[in-house]
Structure formats: C-alpha cells, structure tokens
Write a protein that holds these residues in place. Sequence first.
Motif, mmCIF file in Angstrom:
data_model
loop_
_atom_site.group_PDB
_atom_site.id
_atom_site.type_symbol
_atom_site.label_atom_id
_atom_site.label_comp_id
_atom_site.label_asym_id
_atom_site.label_seq_id
_atom_site.Cartn_x
_atom_site.Cartn_y
_atom_site.Cartn_z
ATOM 1 N N HIS A 1 0.614 -1.380 0.021
ATOM 2 C CA HIS A 1 -0.010 0.367 0.010
ATOM 3 C C HIS A 1 1.010 1.417 0.129
ATOM 4 N N LEU B 1 -7.859 10.451 -4.191
ATOM 5 C CA LEU B 1 -6.977 11.315 -5.136
ATOM 6 C C LEU B 1 -7.892 12.485 -6.001
ATOM 7 N N ASN C 1 -7.543 -3.720 0.290
ATOM 8 C CA ASN C 1 -8.183 -1.846 -0.244
ATOM 9 C C ASN C 1 -9.788 -2.519 -0.238
ATOM 10 N N ASP D 1 -6.579 6.635 1.162
ATOM 11 C CA ASP D 1 -5.553 7.409 -0.474
ATOM 12 C C ASP D 1 -6.670 8.611 -0.334
ATOM 13 N N LEU E 1 2.040 4.338 -2.821
ATOM 14 C CA LEU E 1 1.787 5.745 -3.146
ATOM 15 C C LEU E 1 3.194 6.409 -3.240
ATOM 16 N N PRO F 1 -3.297 13.461 -6.118
ATOM 17 C CA PRO F 1 -2.646 12.674 -3.922
ATOM 18 C C PRO F 1 -2.521 12.807 -3.056
ATOM 19 N N TYR G 1 -8.596 5.231 -9.800
ATOM 20 C CA TYR G 1 -7.136 4.776 -10.019
ATOM 21 C C TYR G 1 -7.305 3.405 -10.654
ATOM 22 N N GLN H 1 -3.654 11.948 1.287
ATOM 23 C CA GLN H 1 -3.882 10.945 2.597
ATOM 24 C C GLN H 1 -4.466 12.196 3.328
ATOM 25 N N ARG I 1 -9.630 4.897 -1.812
ATOM 26 C CA ARG I 1 -8.970 4.072 -1.627
ATOM 27 C C ARG I 1 -8.637 3.099 -0.436
#
Length: 263
Positions: A4, A58, A140, A56, A8, A85, A150, A87, A119
């Motif tokens: 994961h 985006l 996920n 995550d 990123l 992107p 994604y 977090q 995500r």
Amino acid sequence: MNRHAKSLAGLLPLLALLPLSGCASRPDYTLRPPASSEWVTVAVKLPAETEVLPLDVLYRSETCRRKVYDPTTESHVSTERGLNPMQMDLSPADGNGVRQIRIAFDGGTKCGWTLSGIRVGIQLAKTSVLANGKDIIPANYVFDFDDEGYSNAFGKGKPNFVSGDLMFKTEFFPMVITNNMFIETYAQLFAGNTKYEKWNRYYRLSGTKNIRIEPIVYSKKVVKLESPRNRKDSPGMTVLYPDGTTEKIRGIIPDYTKLLSMK
C-alpha cells in the motif's frame, strides 16, 4: 514497507517529473471546498486486532493539466488532467467504534480539483499476534468517482458499477504466506479472488453519499500457505485450512468457498 505504501511512494516521484500546465502559476495542491460542494462520508467499523490505514484520496483537475509522453504526436508531448493524491485520516473511534471522514467532491482552488478516487485499506493490526514479525499486506476497497479514478486498481479488469449509498460486510480470513525461497512471511486478510466480480472490491460509484465498511474477520480461522522448502518438493503452494485439511495450489489464492464453509 507494505505494498500500500509502496504504491503511493511510487506515484509521488512521477508527479514531480510531470509538471502541470494550464495554470498561470504553480498549482495549488491544497483543498478549499466551496460551500456548494457535495460530500461523501466514509465510515469504518473494525473488529478487534485490525486497523484502517489513512485513506488514499485522489483528485484530478481539468484546468491544471500535466504533460505526458505521447508517441503518437510529433512533439511526443500531450496533456492530461492533473493529479493531486493525498492521504486523509479518519476520525478517532466514537462510542460505537466507528471512525469516519467527510470528503468533498469539489476540492476548489484555481485548479478546480474534483474527486476522482478513494482507496480504503484495512489490515491486521501491527500489534496483533498474527502480524508479529511478518510483512503486512492490506486488503483494499477502491472507489472511482469518474471514468479514470484509480484506473484498474487491482490490475484485473474494470470496476463494478454501483449506485446509491453502500454498506460492506465482507467476510475475511487471516492468511499467512511463507515464502521459503526468499525467507519472507506475509500476513493479510483474505476474502476471495478479486478477479471475480462477486469478490472484487473495486467500484465505480454513482450518486453515492455514504460508504460504510464493517468487515467480519474470523480471527480464529487462519489459513496458511507455504512454498516448497527445497527443489525436491513438488511445485506449488501447500495450503493448510483451519479444519486441518491441506491441498496444493498454483499461485497464492486458496479456496474461499471452502473457507466460508468452515466459519
């Protein structure tokens, strides 16, 4: 570093190499949702010995575009929507053990960022006995809000198209994978082969304002996979199911239907 985090980390250097165009000055990567923005709420309630990773999230921009290599053009350069992107942490658990976050569809700023994908990663807690001394692989859930999102998040086909508010009660089994060749051991949550639509957790959303994830984890029903110890052993992974039965398989996907019969 788990897969994961690696995904990123691999994306961020790419963004730095591909500067955005279409904005008079450096793009503003912060979010300032306007009052008119709609929101989606993501709520997660997890059983003991599991944890949720920072989401995550985006965003994409039609205004602040980025240059990309394009072999079909004379200049070998074209542009596509810019990427932003980031977090986001969910809130601390409330009295019912629910963590949640509200995410704006319209991120605002001069770039006009719009929500493209979310995500959600859950995994065995680092403090759990099963995860001790092992690399942890998250399971996920991936949600696209436009036709890019994604982009084939699991590497296996297109997302499932769904609409409206969503509730997930996925049934997971702890899975431990031992690779004797590389002397590595992984721990993850397993809920079927994601190449099949009925077990895939990749979605294209429409009209969704609430996503709630309440997975069920059969923590005492551990499935173990082990690769051959030496070249004299027959090829394939040996699977040890919670009921004590074993079988040889190619790959690392045990029989989920069989596991469900043991819950």
